[in-house]
Scaffold this motif. Sequence first.
Motif, PDB file in Angstrom:
ATOM      1  N   ARG A  10      32.220  31.880  26.409  1.00 23.50           N
ATOM      2  CA  ARG A  10      33.477  32.201  25.726  1.00 23.50           C
ATOM      3  C   ARG A  10      34.410  32.966  26.665  1.00 23.50           C
ATOM      4  NH1 ARG A  10      32.094  34.926  20.706  1.00 23.50           N
ATOM      5  NH2 ARG A  10      31.980  36.802  21.964  1.00 23.50           N
ATOM      6  N   PHE A  11      33.852  33.926  27.400  1.00 21.27           N
ATOM      7  CA  PHE A  11      34.657  34.694  28.342  1.00 21.27           C
ATOM      8  C   PHE A  11      35.258  33.779  29.400  1.00 21.27           C
ATOM      9  CE2 PHE A  11      35.115  37.087  32.300  1.00 21.27           C
ATOM     10  CZ  PHE A  11      36.029  38.040  31.885  1.00 21.27           C
ATOM     11  N   LEU A  12      34.448  32.880  29.951  1.00 19.88           N
ATOM     12  CA  LEU A  12      34.936  31.973  30.994  1.00 19.88           C
ATOM     13  C   LEU A  12      35.997  31.017  30.462  1.00 19.88           C
ATOM     14  CD1 LEU A  12      31.699  31.211  33.008  1.00 19.88           C
ATOM     15  CD2 LEU A  12      33.650  32.618  33.705  1.00 19.88           C
ATOM     16  N   ARG A  13      35.875  30.598  29.209  1.00 28.64           N
ATOM     17  CA  ARG A  13      36.937  29.760  28.614  1.00 28.64           C
ATOM     18  C   ARG A  13      38.248  30.525  28.590  1.00 28.64           C
ATOM     19  NH1 ARG A  13      33.007  28.184  24.973  1.00 28.64           N
ATOM     20  NH2 ARG A  13      33.767  29.636  23.393  1.00 28.64           N
ATOM     21  N   ASP A  14      38.179  31.827  28.302  1.00 27.26           N
ATOM     22  CA  ASP A  14      39.390  32.650  28.229  1.00 27.26           C
ATOM     23  C   ASP A  14      40.033  32.860  29.596  1.00 27.26           C
ATOM     24  OD1 ASP A  14      39.051  32.857  25.502  1.00 27.26           O
ATOM     25  OD2 ASP A  14      38.226  34.886  25.565  1.00 27.26           O
ATOM     26  N   VAL A  15      39.230  33.083  30.634  1.00 24.09           N
ATOM     27  CA  VAL A  15      39.802  33.392  31.949  1.00 24.09           C
ATOM     28  C   VAL A  15      40.060  32.161  32.799  1.00 24.09           C
ATOM     29  CG1 VAL A  15      38.874  35.721  32.043  1.00 24.09           C
ATOM     30  CG2 VAL A  15      37.588  33.861  33.082  1.00 24.09           C
ATOM     31  N   GLY A  16      39.423  31.048  32.482  1.00 25.75           N
ATOM     32  CA  GLY A  16      39.687  29.811  33.203  1.00 25.75           C
ATOM     33  C   GLY A  16      38.650  29.470  34.253  1.00 25.75           C
ATOM     34  N   LYS A  17      38.683  28.218  34.671  1.00 30.99           N
ATOM     35  CA  LYS A  17      37.700  27.676  35.615  1.00 30.99           C
ATOM     36  C   LYS A  17      37.784  28.324  36.988  1.00 30.99           C
ATOM     37  CE  LYS A  17      37.425  23.191  33.400  1.00 30.99           C
ATOM     38  NZ  LYS A  17      37.625  21.759  33.542  1.00 30.99           N
ATOM     39  N   ARG A  18      38.939  28.845  37.326  1.00 31.36           N
ATOM     40  CA  ARG A  18      39.119  29.458  38.647  1.00 31.36           C
ATOM     41  C   ARG A  18      38.066  30.533  38.924  1.00 31.36           C
ATOM     42  NH1 ARG A  18      44.154  33.415  40.169  1.00 31.36           N
ATOM     43  NH2 ARG A  18      43.332  34.093  42.148  1.00 31.36           N
ATOM     44  N   TYR A  19      37.624  31.195  37.870  1.00 31.36           N
ATOM     45  CA  TYR A  19      36.706  32.321  38.027  1.00 31.36           C
ATOM     46  C   TYR A  19      35.262  31.989  37.660  1.00 31.36           C
ATOM     47  CZ  TYR A  19      41.035  34.956  38.350  1.00 31.36           C
ATOM     48  OH  TYR A  19      42.256  35.422  38.730  1.00 31.36           O
ATOM     49  N   ALA A  20      34.935  30.713  37.507  1.00 32.27           N
ATOM     50  CA  ALA A  20      33.593  30.311  37.057  1.00 32.27           C
ATOM     51  C   ALA A  20      32.486  30.840  37.971  1.00 32.27           C
ATOM     52  CB  ALA A  20      33.508  28.798  36.942  1.00 32.27           C
ATOM     53  N   GLU A  21      32.717  30.883  39.259  1.00 32.33           N
ATOM     54  CA  GLU A  21      31.684  31.311  40.200  1.00 32.33           C
ATOM     55  C   GLU A  21      31.868  32.751  40.679  1.00 32.33           C
ATOM     56  OE1 GLU A  21      29.092  29.303  40.720  1.00 32.33           O
ATOM     57  OE2 GLU A  21      30.108  27.918  39.343  1.00 32.33           O
ATOM     58  N   THR A  22      32.768  33.473  40.058  1.00 32.43           N
ATOM     59  CA  THR A  22      33.069  34.845  40.465  1.00 32.43           C
ATOM     60  C   THR A  22      31.939  35.797  40.071  1.00 32.43           C
ATOM     61  OG1 THR A  22      35.429  34.440  40.227  1.00 32.43           O
ATOM     62  CG2 THR A  22      34.739  36.721  40.190  1.00 32.43           C
ATOM     63  N   THR A  23      31.412  36.521  41.058  1.00 31.55           N
ATOM     64  CA  THR A  23      30.398  37.550  40.823  1.00 31.55           C
ATOM     65  C   THR A  23      30.645  38.685  41.816  1.00 31.55           C
ATOM     66  OG1 THR A  23      28.810  36.721  42.431  1.00 31.55           O
ATOM     67  CG2 THR A  23      28.671  35.801  40.190  1.00 31.55           C
ATOM     68  N   LEU A  24      29.931  39.778  41.635  1.00 34.63           N
ATOM     69  CA  LEU A  24      30.041  40.860  42.619  1.00 34.63           C
ATOM     70  C   LEU A  24      29.526  40.409  43.977  1.00 34.63           C
ATOM     71  CD1 LEU A  24      29.011  43.987  40.512  1.00 34.63           C
ATOM     72  CD2 LEU A  24      31.316  43.255  41.166  1.00 34.63           C
ATOM     73  N   ARG A  25      28.558  39.507  43.981  1.00 37.09           N
ATOM     74  CA  ARG A  25      28.019  39.011  45.254  1.00 37.09           C
ATOM     75  C   ARG A  25      29.026  38.163  46.028  1.00 37.09           C
ATOM     76  NH1 ARG A  25      22.607  38.248  42.487  1.00 37.09           N
ATOM     77  NH2 ARG A  25      21.435  40.029  43.258  1.00 37.09           N
ATOM     78  N   THR A  26      29.975  37.543  45.314  1.00 36.74           N
ATOM     79  CA  THR A  26      30.966  36.711  46.002  1.00 36.74           C
ATOM     80  C   THR A  26      32.220  37.498  46.380  1.00 36.74           C
ATOM     81  OG1 THR A  26      31.959  35.927  43.925  1.00 36.74           O
ATOM     82  CG2 THR A  26      30.163  34.591  44.862  1.00 36.74           C
ATOM     83  N   PHE A  27      32.240  38.783  46.078  1.00 32.52           N
ATOM     84  CA  PHE A  27      33.384  39.628  46.424  1.00 32.52           C
ATOM     85  C   PHE A  27      33.412  39.848  47.927  1.00 32.52           C
ATOM     86  CE2 PHE A  27      35.436  43.854  46.870  1.00 32.52           C
ATOM     87  CZ  PHE A  27      36.654  43.552  46.293  1.00 32.52           C
ATOM     88  N   VAL A  28      34.535  39.552  48.547  1.00 31.15           N
ATOM     89  CA  VAL A  28      34.684  39.676  50.002  1.00 31.15           C
ATOM     90  C   VAL A  28      35.361  41.004  50.322  1.00 31.15           C
ATOM     91  CG1 VAL A  28      35.714  38.670  52.070  1.00 31.15           C
ATOM     92  CG2 VAL A  28      34.823  37.180  50.266  1.00 31.15           C
ATOM     93  N   ILE A  29      34.652  41.845  51.049  1.00 28.09           N
ATOM     94  CA  ILE A  29      35.193  43.155  51.424  1.00 28.09           C
ATOM     95  C   ILE A  29      36.232  43.009  52.529  1.00 28.09           C
ATOM     96  CG2 ILE A  29      34.628  45.396  52.426  1.00 28.09           C
ATOM     97  CD1 ILE A  29      31.954  45.188  50.934  1.00 28.09           C
ATOM     98  N   GLY A  30      36.021  42.076  53.445  1.00 26.34           N
ATOM     99  CA  GLY A  30      36.986  41.821  54.507  1.00 26.34           C
ATOM    100  C   GLY A  30      36.937  42.855  55.613  1.00 26.34           C
ATOM    101  N   SER A  31      37.904  42.734  56.523  1.00 17.04           N
ATOM    102  CA  SER A  31      37.954  43.657  57.663  1.00 17.04           C
ATOM    103  C   SER A  31      39.369  44.126  57.946  1.00 17.04           C
ATOM    104  CB  SER A  31      37.363  42.973  58.909  1.00 17.04           C
ATOM    105  OG  SER A  31      38.106  41.803  59.194  1.00 17.04           O
ATOM    106  N   ASP A  32      40.249  44.051  56.937  1.00 18.62           N
ATOM    107  CA  ASP A  32      41.622  44.515  57.124  1.00 18.62           C
ATOM    108  C   ASP A  32      41.741  45.993  56.738  1.00 18.62           C
ATOM    109  OD1 ASP A  32      41.466  44.474  54.378  1.00 18.62           O
ATOM    110  OD2 ASP A  32      42.984  42.933  54.084  1.00 18.62           O
ATOM    111  N   LYS A  33      42.955  46.471  56.643  1.00 21.44           N
ATOM    112  CA  LYS A  33      43.158  47.897  56.361  1.00 21.44           C
ATOM    113  C   LYS A  33      42.676  48.310  54.971  1.00 21.44           C
ATOM    114  CE  LYS A  33      47.968  47.497  54.804  1.00 21.44           C
ATOM    115  NZ  LYS A  33      49.343  47.914  55.062  1.00 21.44           N
ATOM    116  N   TYR A  34      42.467  47.332  54.072  1.00 18.00           N
ATOM    117  CA  TYR A  34      42.002  47.641  52.717  1.00 18.00           C
ATOM    118  C   TYR A  34      40.475  47.603  52.595  1.00 18.00           C
ATOM    119  CZ  TYR A  34      46.897  47.021  51.551  1.00 18.00           C
ATOM    120  OH  TYR A  34      48.248  47.132  51.504  1.00 18.00           O
ATOM    121  N   GLN A  35      39.779  47.309  53.676  1.00 17.53           N
ATOM    122  CA  GLN A  35      38.323  47.185  53.647  1.00 17.53           C
ATOM    123  C   GLN A  35      37.637  48.418  53.063  1.00 17.53           C
ATOM    124  OE1 GLN A  35      36.032  48.893  55.898  1.00 17.53           O
ATOM    125  NE2 GLN A  35      34.267  47.883  55.010  1.00 17.53           N
TER     126      GLN A  35
END
Length: 122
Positions: A10-35
């Motif tokens: 139900r939550f995924l239907r509300d937010v859309g398919k774009r976020y279907a695979e979104t998890t904390l493990r897929t969060f990219v910290i990166g290496s820019d000034k916001y890292q």
Amino acid sequence: MEPNEELVERFLRDVGKRYAETTLRTFVIGSDKYQPLRKSALDKAVQYLTSAKTTILCGKNLVLYGTVGTGKDHLAISIAKACCTRGVSARFITGQDLIAAAERARRNGQEAIDPGIRTCRL
């Protein structure tokens, strides 16, 4: 389908398919000034989830804010999905949408923004 899976679906239907695979493990910290800020936000998200049910029942929330493109939506949706898997229902709304809903409610003389958001004082 298990009850918790239903919450996630139900939550995924509300937010859309774009976020279907979104998890904390897929969060990219990166290496820019916001890292460092992204790393800190991820650490806090993990900490929040460690005791999510208790934290939520105590009325503690988590507010994410920052510059465009720093991962706020990703973290928020990841946290909400994780809560759903633990049997806690969740909603996602962007700050922009929340402000617009509050403004509409004010114009219409409504006390609450919508049934899902009981009270919100801005």
